[in-house]
Enzyme design. Structure first.
Site, PDB file in Angstrom:
ATOM      1  CG  ASN A 209      67.144 -83.032 -21.520  1.00  0.00           C
ATOM      2  OD1 ASN A 209      66.210 -82.495 -20.964  1.00  0.00           O
ATOM      3  ND2 ASN A 209      67.789 -84.077 -20.993  1.00  0.00           N
ATOM      4  CG  ASP A 278      70.266 -91.121 -23.360  1.00  0.00           C
ATOM      5  OD1 ASP A 278      69.798 -91.787 -22.419  1.00  0.00           O
ATOM      6  OD2 ASP A 278      69.554 -90.632 -24.267  1.00  0.00           O
ATOM      7  CE  LYS A 288      84.801 -69.588 -20.244  1.00  0.00           C
ATOM      8  NZ  LYS A 288      84.696 -68.164 -20.377  1.00  0.00           N
ATOM      9  CG  PHE A 321      57.139 -90.227 -18.931  1.00  0.00           C
ATOM     10  CD1 PHE A 321      57.010 -90.697 -17.636  1.00  0.00           C
ATOM     11  CD2 PHE A 321      56.181 -89.364 -19.436  1.00  0.00           C
ATOM     12  CE1 PHE A 321      55.931 -90.312 -16.862  1.00  0.00           C
ATOM     13  CE2 PHE A 321      55.100 -88.968 -18.669  1.00  0.00           C
ATOM     14  CZ  PHE A 321      54.974 -89.449 -17.370  1.00  0.00           C
ATOM     15  CE  LYS A 335      63.302 -95.367 -25.612  1.00  0.00           C
ATOM     16  NZ  LYS A 335      63.175 -93.942 -25.826  1.00  0.00           N
ATOM     17  CE  LYS A 339      65.056 -97.588 -20.829  1.00  0.00           C
ATOM     18  NZ  LYS A 339      65.556 -96.250 -20.550  1.00  0.00           N
TER      19      LYS A 339
END
Ligand code: PMT
Length: 406
Positions: A209, A278, A288, A321, A335, A339
Site C-alpha cells: 500500500n 490485510d 516469476k 491508527f 476498531k 481491538k
C-alpha cells in the site's frame, strides 16, 4: 529557563508587531539572548529603537548593510541561532517563505537557518481562509515549520474572527515546547510500527500500500526526543532511522507480528502506525509468474497484529491508527473497541494533507473513555508530539511535575 538559548525574533509588517515587543521582553526575561530582525514594513509599526531597548542588542534590518559583526549577516545570524520566531508572520511573509523567496534579510535568514522556525501568523480572517494562505500553511507545516496560532478575537480591521496573532504568552510557551523538549517519556518503553508491509506473490512482485512510514517515524523520533526508549518495527520505507531509536526492519505482516510479539511483554506503550496489508497471496510462486492470459489470485487474511496485542495486553497502553474514507468516527470507534485499544488516531483520507504519503496529517484522537480531540492540519512531527502530549496528560502526568532537559 531559556538560559544560553539564542533566538532570533523576526518581526514583519502587521499591526500585531507592537505585541512582539512584549514577546521580546518575555524571552529576554527568561534568559534568552534575543536578536531582532525587522522587515521594512515592520518599521512602519514599531521603531527599531523599541526592540533595541527591549532586547539589549542592535536590531538588524538591511540585507546589504555593512556589518562589523558578520562578513555575511544572514549566514552569521542563522548559524548562531537555536530558534527563529517570526511574530507577527503576515500572509505575505508566509507566502514568500513557502515559495522559497529570499528578498530581504528575514526571508534570506529563514533559508539559511538550520534551527527550527516558529511562525505566529496574524492577518484578517478572510486572508487566513483564502486558498493561497491555506496552501502555503499546509506546505510550511509539511516542511517542518512550527506554528503558534492564529487565535480568535478582535481583529484590527474591525469585528472579530480567526486570524489574530496568538498572545505573546502563547508564542513564548510554543517556543519553550520546541526549545525544551519535556522529558516526560523518560523511563517509558515504546514500540512503534511504521510503513507498509509487502506480501510476496513471486520473486519480483508483491502486494502493498501507499504508506511512506512518515507518521510512524515521526512518532518514534518524538518519543525518543522526550526520553522514551524506542523500538521501531519498520516495513520497507526509504526514510533514515530516527536518532537514538532501535530499528527492526521487516517485510511481511507475519514478520511484523513476530517482531512485535517478541517485544510486547517489555513495552509500556505501542503505537501501531503501520499500514499492515490485510491479505497475502495464498501461494508465493518460487518462479516469476508468466504473463499468459488471466491470473486469478487467492488471498488469505493476514493476522491482525493489533487485535492480537489487544487480546494479550496487561498493563500496556495500545494506540491504533484508523485510515478511513467514510464514517471516520464510527469506524474508528469500532476498531477501538474491537481491538481493545486505549486510543485510536483517525485519519480522514478524504481530506487534503491527511493520511498516506504526505508530510502533514489531520487527525482525531478518540480515547477509550469517549474523549475526542480534533487536531488541525499539522506536520506529522507535530501530530506525533500532540499525541504524546495528550496520552501523557491522561495516563502519566503527576500534577505539578515538570521535567525539562537542561
Ligand atoms: O506512513 P504514512 O505515509 O505517513 O501514512 C500514515 C498512515 C496513514 C499509514 C497512518 O497514519 C495510519 O493511519 N496507519 C494505519 C493504517 C491502517 O492500516 O489502518 P487500518 O484501519 O487498516 O488498521 C487499523 C489498525 O490496526 C492500525 O493501527 C493497523 O496498524 C492495525 N492493523 C491492521 C491490520 C492488520 N492486519 N494488523 C494490524 O495491526
Amino acid at each position: 529557563m531559556f538560559n544560553g538559548k539564542r533566538l532570533i525574533l523576526g518581526v514583519t509588517g502587521g499591526i500585531a508587531a507592537y505585541k512582539a515587543v512584549e514577546l521580546c521582553r518575555l524571552l529576554v526575561k527568561a534568559g534568552a539572548g534575543v536578536r531582532v530582525v525587522m522587515t521594512a514594513a515592520a518599521g512602519r509599526f514599531v521603531t527599531p529603537l523599541t526592540f533595541q531597548t527591549t532586547s539589549g542588542n542592535r536590531v538588524y534590518q538591511d540585507l546589504f548593510a555593512a556589518n562589523e559583526e558578520y562578513s555575511v549577516a544572514h549566514v552569521g545570524l542563522a548559524q548562531e541561532t537555536d530558534l527563529l520566531v517570526i511574530a507577527p508572520a503576515t500572509a505575505n511573509c508566509l507566502g514568500k517563505i513557502a515559495a522559497g523567496i529570499a528578498d530581504d534579510l528575514l526571508t534570506t535568514l529563514v533559508l539559511a537557518a538550520r534551527s527550527p522556525v516558529l511562525l505566529a501568523p496574524a492577518m484578517n480572517e478572510a486572508m487566513w481562509d483564502s486558498a493561497q494562505v491555506r496552501a502555503n500553511v499546509a506546505r510550511l507545516a509539511g516542511l517542518g515549520f512550527f506554528f503558534a496560532g492564529p487565535a480568535d478575537g478582535e481583529l484590527a480591521c474591525g469585528g472579530a474572527g480567526h486570524g489574530r496573532m496568538a498572545s505573546p504568552e502563547e508564542i513564548f510557551a510554543a517556543a519553550g515546547d520546541i526549545l525544551l523538549q519535556p522529558q516526560k517519556w523518560r523511563g517509558k518503553r515504546v514500540l512503534v510500527t511504521a510503513g507498509p508491509t509487502r506480501e510476496a506473490l513471486d520473486p519480483v512482485r508483491f502486494l502493498t500500500n501507499r504508506s511512506s512510514g512518515r507518521m510512524g517515524y515521526a512518532l518514534a523520533r518524538a518519543a525518543s526526543e522526550q526520553g522514551a526508549a524506542v523500538t521501531l518495527v519498520s516495513g520497507p520505507v526509504s526514510l533514515p532511522p530516527p536518532a537514538g531509536v532501535e530499528v527492526i526492519r521487516v517485510t511481511a505482516a507475519q514478520e511484523m507480528l513476530e517482531a512485535v510479539l517478541q517485544r510486547f511483554h517489555e513495552t509500556d506503550v505501542v503505537f501501531k502506525a503501520a499500514a499492515v496489508a490485510d491479505f497475502r497471496p495464498a501461494v508465493e510462486s518460487g518462479q516469476k509468474i508468466k504473463k499468459s492470459g488471466e491470473l486469478t489470485l487467492t488471498l488469505l487474511k493476514n493476522p491482525d497484529i493489533l487485535a492480537e496485542l489487544g487480546r494479550r495486553k496487561k498493563q500496556q497502553l495500545l494506540v491504533g491508527f484508523a485510515a478511513e474514507t467514510e464514517n471516520v468516527g464510527m469506524y474508528a470507534r469500532g476498531k477501538l473497541s474491537a481491538k481493545n485499544l486505549d486510543l485510536i488516531v483517525a485519519n480522514d483520507l478524504t481530506q487534503e494533507g491527511a493520511g498516506f504519503d504526505v508530510d502533514t496529517n489531520i487527525v482525531q484522537l478518540i480515547f477509550r473513555d469517549g474523549t475526542i480531540k480534533s487536531l488541525p492540519i499539522l506536520s506529522k512531527l507535530e501530530v506525533a508530539r500532540a499525541i504524546l502530549g495528550e496520552l501523557r496528560q491522561k495516563y502519566f502526568d503527576v500534577p505539578g511535575e515538570i521535567v525539562y532537559e537542561t
